[in-house]
Design an enzyme around this catalytic site. Structure first.
Site, PDB file in Angstrom:
ATOM      1  N   CYS A  75       8.233  13.210 -11.177  1.00 18.33           N
ATOM      2  CA  CYS A  75       8.105  11.853 -10.623  1.00 18.33           C
ATOM      3  C   CYS A  75       9.399  11.095 -10.930  1.00 18.33           C
ATOM      4  O   CYS A  75       9.700  10.831 -12.107  1.00 18.33           O
ATOM      5  CB  CYS A  75       6.911  11.144 -11.256  1.00 18.33           C
ATOM      6  SG  CYS A  75       6.706   9.471 -10.615  1.00 18.33           S
ATOM      7  N   HIS A 152       8.942  17.867  -0.265  1.00 20.08           N
ATOM      8  CA  HIS A 152       9.111  16.705   0.613  1.00 20.08           C
ATOM      9  C   HIS A 152       9.431  17.158   2.025  1.00 20.08           C
ATOM     10  O   HIS A 152      10.125  18.165   2.224  1.00 20.08           O
ATOM     11  CB  HIS A 152      10.245  15.804   0.095  1.00 20.08           C
ATOM     12  CG  HIS A 152       9.925  15.175  -1.210  1.00 20.08           C
ATOM     13  ND1 HIS A 152       9.294  13.954  -1.311  1.00 20.08           N
ATOM     14  CD2 HIS A 152      10.097  15.620  -2.488  1.00 20.08           C
ATOM     15  CE1 HIS A 152       9.109  13.663  -2.591  1.00 20.08           C
ATOM     16  NE2 HIS A 152       9.582  14.666  -3.335  1.00 20.08           N
ATOM     17  N   GLU A 201       2.654   9.657   0.073  1.00 18.78           N
ATOM     18  CA  GLU A 201       2.735  10.615  -1.031  1.00 18.78           C
ATOM     19  C   GLU A 201       1.534  11.550  -1.086  1.00 18.78           C
ATOM     20  O   GLU A 201       0.381  11.089  -0.977  1.00 18.78           O
ATOM     21  CB  GLU A 201       2.821   9.874  -2.371  1.00 18.78           C
ATOM     22  CG  GLU A 201       4.204   9.366  -2.662  1.00 18.78           C
ATOM     23  CD  GLU A 201       4.371   9.033  -4.133  1.00 18.78           C
ATOM     24  OE1 GLU A 201       3.865   9.776  -4.997  1.00 18.78           O
ATOM     25  OE2 GLU A 201       5.015   8.015  -4.401  1.00 18.78           O
ATOM     26  N   CYS A 210       9.110   6.168  -3.594  1.00 24.15           N
ATOM     27  CA  CYS A 210       8.994   7.492  -4.222  1.00 24.15           C
ATOM     28  C   CYS A 210      10.403   7.931  -4.606  1.00 24.15           C
ATOM     29  O   CYS A 210      11.278   8.047  -3.738  1.00 24.15           O
ATOM     30  CB  CYS A 210       8.363   8.479  -3.232  1.00 24.15           C
ATOM     31  SG  CYS A 210       8.226  10.144  -3.898  1.00 24.15           S
ATOM     32  N   GLY A 213      11.229  11.347  -3.425  1.00 19.71           N
ATOM     33  CA  GLY A 213      11.312  11.215  -1.971  1.00 19.71           C
ATOM     34  C   GLY A 213      12.633  10.585  -1.552  1.00 19.71           C
ATOM     35  O   GLY A 213      13.210  10.955  -0.526  1.00 19.71           O
TER      36      GLY A 213
HETATM   37  N1  LIG Z   1       3.080  12.484  -5.129  1.00 24.40           N
HETATM   38  C1  LIG Z   1       4.077  13.307  -5.735  1.00 24.40           C
HETATM   39  C2  LIG Z   1       4.286  12.981  -7.205  1.00 24.40           C
HETATM   40  C3  LIG Z   1       4.808  11.601  -7.474  1.00 24.40           C
HETATM   41  C4  LIG Z   1       6.239  11.354  -7.007  1.00 24.40           C
HETATM   42  C5  LIG Z   1       6.741   9.991  -7.389  1.00 24.40           C
HETATM   43  N2  LIG Z   1       6.113   8.889  -6.790  1.00 24.40           N
HETATM   44  C6  LIG Z   1       8.246   9.853  -7.449  1.00 24.40           C
HETATM   45  O1  LIG Z   1       8.708   8.718  -7.675  1.00 24.40           O
HETATM   46  O2  LIG Z   1       8.968  10.841  -7.389  1.00 24.40           O
HETATM   47  C7  LIG Z   1       3.698  14.789  -5.597  1.00 24.40           C
HETATM   48  O3  LIG Z   1       2.505  15.135  -5.566  1.00 24.40           O
HETATM   49  O4  LIG Z   1       4.607  15.613  -5.514  1.00 24.40           O
END
Ligand SMILES: N[C@@H](CCC[C@H](N)C(=O)O)C(=O)O
Length: 273
Positions: A75, A152, A201, A210, A213
């Site tokens: 994250c 992603h 997400e 993100c 992201g």
């Molecule tokens: N939803 C993502 C994990 C969280 C990513 C986060 N919000 C970030 O800032 O990188 C997943 O399941 O890969």
């Protein structure tokens, strides 16, 4: 007897998580807690749960659970907030911190302003896999897959305001080509090395930002000749700067980390009896 757990609500560019220092408050069943505590009406309300712990390989460890209870490898926004947490709560006085994650050890450089951490630069390592995806007649665009430890799917469009993210986000998250599901980003180049991005997400739905992201978006822009090696990614909740270093191949992510409040919750709050 109730078992009370102290937590801190923090956000990075609006991507909000509940942070718990597990050296003081060990958390049983973090998947269930992430679901219960992330709920807005009956829990604390958040995009997920982040556990800060010890590590034999690094200064600290971080585990991240999405709002649906699934555990992610990394994250980006959360890692910046962990840097702020461990410094401001006196767990360390270091301004360069190593963080053990499921996606490897990340290096955090804290930007200090007086006694507080105003921003953090994270060495996110190298993007792992990239590739192009065409959906044929199903979706009229070409997307780029980038792994930042977590998956992603980045799609550049002419006008991001035309994207129905609540509809297309979950469809692409669970598209049959992505057996582990994927995070979904739509992006629009709005100026030189300046990109507007919105995200759906995996496991949490639409979030304000993100970090991984944003890294994936900057990498996809660079690979596709839409931006240089350093770009600003503007998301609903804030902006991060991403630099893809030529010499190391590593991605450096710089952005804000903000504390919202401290709180206390009963360990079994919101969980089915
Ligand atoms: N939803 C993502 C994990 C969280 C990513 C986060 N919000 C970030 O800032 O990188 C997943 O399941 O890969």
């Amino acid at each position: 007897m109730t078992n009370k757990i102290k937590f801190t609500k923090m956000h990075g560019a609006g991507n909000d998580y509940i942070y718990v220092d597990t050296t003081r408050y060990p958390i049983a069943d973090p998947e269930k807690k992430a679901i219960a505590w992330s709920r807005f009406h009956t829990g604390i309300g958040s995009d997920g749960l982040i556990l800060i712990g010890t590590s034999d390989k690094a200064d600290f460890s971080m585990r991240i659970f999405n709002a649906d209870g699934s555990e992610a490898m990394m994250c980006g926004n959360g890692s910046r907030c962990v840097g702020k947490y461990v410094y401001e709560y006196g767990l360390t006085d270091k301004t360069e911190i190593t963080l053990d994650t499921l996606s490897g050890i990340k290096i955090l450089k804290l930007h200090i302003n007086g006694k507080t951490v105003s921003a953090v630069t994270v060495d996110m390592g190298s993007p792992l896999e990239t590739g192009e995806v065409c959906f044929g007649k199903e979706y009229p665009f070409r997307s780029t897959q980038v792994s930042m430890g977590n998956p992603h799917l980045v799609t550049f469009v002419e006008d991001i305001s035309q994207i129905d993210l609540p509809k297309i986000g979950p469809e692409l998250e669970k598209y049959h080509l992505f057996p582990d599901r994927t995070n979904v980003e739509f992006a629009q180049v709005i100026g030189k090395d300046t990109i507007r991005m919105r995200v759906w997400e995996r496991g949490s739905g639409i979030t304000q930002a993100c970090g991984t992201g944003a890294c994936a978006t900057a990498v996809a822009a660079c690979i596709n000749g839409l931006a240089g090696r350093k770009s600003d990614i503007i998301m609903d909740g804030g902006t991060v700067t991403i630099e893809w270093e030529e010499a190391s191949g590593h991605i450096l992510m710089t952005g804000p980390a903000t504390k919202v409040f401290d709180g206390e919750i009963e360990a079994d709050n919101g969980q089915p009896k």
